[in-house]
Design a protein around this motif. Structure first.
Motif, PDB file in Angstrom:
ATOM      1  N   VAL A   1       0.832  -1.209   0.000  1.00 48.10           N
ATOM      2  CA  VAL A   1       0.000   0.000   0.000  1.00 48.10           C
ATOM      3  C   VAL A   1       0.866   1.259   0.000  1.00 48.10           C
TER       4      VAL A   1
ATOM      5  N   THR B   1      -0.644  13.248  -7.823  1.00 49.10           N
ATOM      6  CA  THR B   1      -0.167  12.237  -6.873  1.00 49.10           C
ATOM      7  C   THR B   1       0.141  12.786  -5.475  1.00 49.10           C
TER       8      THR B   1
ATOM      9  N   TRP C   1      -4.485   2.472 -14.381  1.00 53.99           N
ATOM     10  CA  TRP C   1      -4.574   1.498 -13.283  1.00 53.99           C
ATOM     11  C   TRP C   1      -4.589   0.077 -13.826  1.00 53.99           C
TER      12      TRP C   1
ATOM     13  N   LEU D   1      -8.783   4.173  -3.497  1.00 49.04           N
ATOM     14  CA  LEU D   1      -7.912   5.283  -3.871  1.00 49.04           C
ATOM     15  C   LEU D   1      -8.028   5.603  -5.358  1.00 49.04           C
ATOM     16  N   LEU D   2      -8.296   4.581  -6.188  1.00 50.47           N
ATOM     17  CA  LEU D   2      -8.513   4.839  -7.615  1.00 50.47           C
ATOM     18  C   LEU D   2      -9.743   5.716  -7.823  1.00 50.47           C
TER      19      LEU D   2
ATOM     20  N   TRP E   1      -8.283  -1.162  -0.934  1.00 47.06           N
ATOM     21  CA  TRP E   1      -7.553   0.102  -0.879  1.00 47.06           C
ATOM     22  C   TRP E   1      -7.192   0.590  -2.274  1.00 47.06           C
ATOM     23  N   SER E   2      -6.837  -0.333  -3.150  1.00 46.48           N
ATOM     24  CA  SER E   2      -6.512   0.038  -4.515  1.00 46.48           C
ATOM     25  C   SER E   2      -7.720   0.657  -5.218  1.00 46.48           C
TER      26      SER E   2
ATOM     27  N   LEU F   1      -2.487  11.963  -3.051  1.00 47.06           N
ATOM     28  CA  LEU F   1      -2.456  10.618  -2.482  1.00 47.06           C
ATOM     29  C   LEU F   1      -1.533  10.562  -1.270  1.00 47.06           C
TER      30      LEU F   1
ATOM     31  N   THR G   1       2.769   3.589  -3.523  1.00 47.45           N
ATOM     32  CA  THR G   1       1.790   4.224  -4.409  1.00 47.45           C
ATOM     33  C   THR G   1       2.221   5.640  -4.801  1.00 47.45           C
TER      34      THR G   1
ATOM     35  N   VAL H   1      -2.165   8.361   2.184  1.00 48.24           N
ATOM     36  CA  VAL H   1      -1.537   7.056   2.361  1.00 48.24           C
ATOM     37  C   VAL H   1      -0.928   6.852   3.753  1.00 48.24           C
TER      38      VAL H   1
ATOM     39  N   LEU I   1      -1.839   3.327  -8.561  1.00 47.14           N
ATOM     40  CA  LEU I   1      -2.732   2.619  -7.647  1.00 47.14           C
ATOM     41  C   LEU I   1      -2.974   1.173  -8.075  1.00 47.14           C
TER      42      LEU I   1
END
Length: 538
Positions: free
Chosen positions: A161, A198, A437, A517-518, A513-514, A201, A164, A205, A481
């Motif tokens: 995780v 980014t 992605w 966050l996407l 989580w992927s 993010l 990213t 994170v 991600l």
């Protein structure tokens, strides 16, 4: 001269787009469904791309093969040139046991496992991503966390995780450099837009990581240092990518993020024993209590200091111009391609950055590292060759994927797909991160996903009236991600912590989580395409 056609199959854009997708579909099916090795899937996909270019698009076979050869050269130099030299530096620190000293140094920064996760998985992982990428951060950080007493599954999940936010600027900016190359957009512009996506993010994170390590209690007790770390990382990544250098974005962000983290008083407080007992359920490495001489600790940090200093010097305008003077630009042999409008494409020429490329600068840092760590020249050369051997399949994968991308771009296949998907209109902005992605999820590399889909995103943006820079950047930002769920990364994580065969367990833990966050990234890009957040763009 070969002139690209948008509708070579029966004069139909839809049928032409369907045929043009065959190389991509081949790679994705072989990777995702057949579970074929990435280098084999890439080579087969390249073969399909050559056949489609030659038979469906009418590109002369000689020019088709020449365009693929250009992709191979770009994959070798500068892309894998960076990765090989970066991992060479790491291998020398392992050989001299200075990497163990570095690991113990991190363990002494705090005895709180939640802070240790941030220092190692997020900050040091970002530094490793900046220097090497391609799975190195996940493997190395997972092992370090297990040595500190983390449960192997938790160590692997945290490392996945964490890998990213820095990915788009990883391996000395390789993904954005590749994106600029395949799209024809200026590197500074592409890096600037990615640097406005980014970092958002990076704010989230670290909070996710402390939650993964210790649940709600972790968030309640360590949200301040986590937020300080994420905010510092985000600010530096934004500033470096927009105003300094894409190659330095992650290096600076990782170092300043770590400094901000340990500067927070709460981060240095000893963790309560119930926290340590609940989190550290694994076996702690016995060498963590070993004291290291200060001089050896400084030598352990020296390789990364060399890289930061050398890359910083390379950004001084006079030095930068001098290095760029060694670049060689030449017409690519056996290639004469024009776009659908009849104008020659940029791919007819090739730029060879002999000295200014990041790989050469890392090589210089590696030579300095060998001297400081006392690695004999013969041993250093053997380690370099060992690095090439270790990466042989990764080299084959990257070169085949880039050759595929160049064939698709220069034959007109990417342009056809771009014109077809442009029918999504404004909704394309929301969907563009999903394409990146998906590409990273199956290929394991943001660089490969940018090579595959970068030109397509730009063409679709131009046809739908959206910003080409925005959608190109969205491909890379969405791609970061997908890295935590890629089969390659999952396999690397499992192998590193002794969980071979349990990739499915890790996938189930990181997939939510992927996807979550996407969705956040899709909303950000869509808002940036409208008046809501368009002010964020350069």
């Amino acid at each position: 001269m070969f002139v690209q056609q948008l509708e070579p199959v029966s004069g139909s854009l839809g049928l032409s787009a369907l045929v043009a997708t065959l190389p991509l579909v081949t790679v994705l099916v072989l990777l995702g469904a057949v579970r074929m090795k990435a280098h084999r899937a890439g080579l087969i996909g390249l073969g399909v791309a050559v056949l489609v270019a030659w038979l469906a698009y009418g590109m002369p076979l000689g020019q088709t093969l020449s365009s693929g050869a250009q992709g191979v050269l770009f994959g070798l130099f500068p892309i894998m040139w960076i990765v090989v030299n970066a991992l060479w530096v790491y291998r020398m620190t392992v050989r001299t046991r200075h990497f163990d000293i570095l690991r113990r140094s991190f363990g002494r920064l705090s005895d709180d496992p939640r802070i240790q996760a941030l220092v190692i998985a997020f900050c040091f992982g970002a530094l490793l991503e900046a220097l090497a990428g391609f799975g190195a951060p996940v493997a190395i950080c997972s092992v370090m966390l297990v040595a500190l007493g983390f449960d192997p599954v938790k160590a692997a999940v945290v490392s996945l995780v964490a890998n990213t936010a820095p990915v788009a600027f990883g391996a000395m900016g390789t993904p954005v450099v590749t994106l600029a190359q395949v799209t024809g957009l200026p590197l500074d512009t592409v890096a600037s837009v990615v640097g406005r996506q980014t970092p958002l993010l990076a704010l989230v994170v670290p909070l996710v990581l402390v939650g993964l390590v210790d649940g709600r209690r972790g968030l309640r007790e360590t949200w301040v240092p986590a937020l300080a770390c994420g905010a510092a990382f985000a600010v530096v990544q934004f500033a470096a990518s927009n105003y300094v250098s894409a190659q330095l974005a992650d290096i600076g962000a990782a170092l300043i993020g770590a400094a901000a983290l340990v500067a927070v008083p709460r981060a240095r407080k000893p963790a309560a024993e119930p926290v340590r007992a609940a989190v550290l359920t694994g076996v702690r490495s016995e060498d963590l209590d070993e004291e290291d001489p200060r001089g050896e600790v400084l030598r352990a940090y020296a390789p990364y200091a060399f890289i930061v200093v050398i890359f910083s010097l390379a950004q001084i305008p006079a030095v930068k111009d001098w290095l760029a003077g060694a670049n060689r630009v030449f017409d690519w042999p056996f290639l004469n391609v024009a776009g659908p409008g009849g104008d020659p494409v940029s791919g007819n020429a090739f730029t060879l950055p002999l000295v200014s490329t990041g790989g050469t600068l890392v090589l210089i840092a590696g030579v300095c590292t060998a001297v400081v760590l006392g690695v004999h020249a013969r041993v250093a050369a053997r380690e370099w060759l060992g690095t090439v051997h270790e990466l042989r399949f990764a080299i084959l994968t990257v070169t085949s994927v880039l050759a595929l991308a160049y064939v698709m771009n220069l034959s007109g296949q990417a342009a056809t797909i771009g014109h077809f998907v442009a029918a999504a209109g404004a909704g394309l902005a929301f969907l563009s991160p999903v394409l990146g992605w998906f590409g990273v999820a199956v290929s394991g590399s943001d660089t490969s996903a940018n090579a595959l889909f970068g030109a397509l995103q730009v063409t679709a943006a131009q046809q739908s009236g959206l910003s080409p820079e925005l959608l190109a950047a969205a491909n890379s930002s969405g791609g970061v991600l997908g890295k935590m769920i890629s089969p390659q990364n999952l396999t690397i994580a499992c192998a590193a912590v002794g969980l071979a065969g349990r990739e499915g367990d890790l996938l189930r833990k990181v997939l939510p989580w992927s996807l979550g966050l996407l969705l956040v990234m899709c909303l950000i890009v869509f808002a940036q395409s409208t008046a809501v957040l368009s002010w964020m763009l350069p």
